[in-house]
Scaffold this motif. Structure first.
Motif, short mmCIF file in Angstrom:
data_model
loop_
_atom_site.label_atom_id
_atom_site.label_comp_id
_atom_site.label_asym_id
_atom_site.label_seq_id
_atom_site.Cartn_x
_atom_site.Cartn_y
_atom_site.Cartn_z
N ALA A 40 46.96 79.48 25.79
CA ALA A 40 46.08 79.50 26.97
C ALA A 40 45.71 78.10 27.44
CB ALA A 40 44.81 80.29 26.65
N ALA A 41 45.63 77.14 26.53
CA ALA A 41 45.23 75.78 26.89
C ALA A 41 46.38 74.96 27.47
CB ALA A 41 44.64 75.06 25.68
N PHE A 42 47.62 75.43 27.28
CA PHE A 42 48.75 74.63 27.75
C PHE A 42 48.72 74.43 29.26
CE2 PHE A 42 52.93 74.57 29.77
CZ PHE A 42 53.33 73.31 29.37
N LEU A 43 48.57 75.48 30.03
CA LEU A 43 48.63 75.36 31.49
C LEU A 43 47.54 74.44 32.03
CD1 LEU A 43 50.12 76.09 34.06
CD2 LEU A 43 48.68 78.13 34.24
N PRO A 44 46.27 74.60 31.62
CA PRO A 44 45.27 73.64 32.12
C PRO A 44 45.58 72.19 31.72
CG PRO A 44 44.18 75.54 31.13
CD PRO A 44 45.64 75.67 30.85
N ALA A 45 46.07 72.01 30.50
CA ALA A 45 46.40 70.64 30.08
C ALA A 45 47.56 70.09 30.90
CB ALA A 45 46.74 70.63 28.59
N ALA A 46 48.59 70.90 31.12
CA ALA A 46 49.74 70.44 31.90
C ALA A 46 49.34 70.12 33.33
CB ALA A 46 50.84 71.50 31.87
N LEU A 47 48.52 70.97 33.93
CA LEU A 47 48.06 70.71 35.30
C LEU A 47 47.17 69.47 35.36
CD1 LEU A 47 47.35 74.37 36.49
CD2 LEU A 47 49.30 72.90 37.10
#
Length: 173
Positions: A40-47
């Motif tokens: 779940a944290a990957f997308l916010p971190a990538a963005l």
């Protein structure tokens, strides 16, 4: 985005893979919340790091491939279900080509872990092992499983500097 928020989002990965490895070492269980939080944290971190959508898709493909590989290894009885999920979540974060380093480092760490446990569980060394916490007693018990989450965490941390996420190491450190 604020650099402090970027750093917090990026530090989720090394923190949670470390927690996953330690939990597996001490309890032979990697709780689902660790892999779910990583995914779940990957997308916010990538963005937050400005990763292009195409690269995010490539990371997702690597994660999906790692999930399939983990499911196969689980079905063959080589690793546990928590290990398979942690493997997939780490693959998602690392992407291509860091996943190659991740696989190699995990294999080497897993082999070293297995050999170490074989030595610790041997009839020659067990009498010399001091008493300790219950988890250590289980770890050195002959016939017990190998907490492969430890190897996955080591492999993930070794591959982290090679991830394609921009400025990952600069933001983290």
């Amino acid at each position: 985005m604020l650099p402090a928020l970027q750093m917090i989002l990026v530090m989720v990965f090394p923190a949670l893979v470390t927690v996953g490895g330690l939990r597996d070492l001490t309890s032979y269980i990697i709780p689902n919340w660790i892999s779910i939080t990583l995914a779940a944290a990957f997308l916010p971190a990538a963005l937050a790091l400005g990763v292009p959508l195409g690269d995010i898709g490539l990371h997702a493909a690597v994660g999906a491939g790692a999930l399939v590989a983990g499911m196969v290894m689980f079905a063959l009885g080589w690793i546990g279900g928590g290990d398979a999920k942690l493997f997939a979540a780490a693959g998602l974060w690392l992407g291509w080509p860091a996943c190659l380093i991740f696989i190699a480092a995990t294999a080497v760490a897993g082999g070293a872990l297995a050999l170490s446990l074989l030595m610790l569980r041997s009839i020659w060394l067990r009498p010399f092992l001091p008493g300790g916490p219950a988890w250590f007693g289980r770890l050195v018990e002959p016939g017990e499983n190998v907490p492969y989450g430890v190897a996955i965490a080591i492999g993930a941390l070794a591959a982290l500097p090679y991830s394609t996420l921009p400025n990952l190491m600069a933001v983290a450190f």
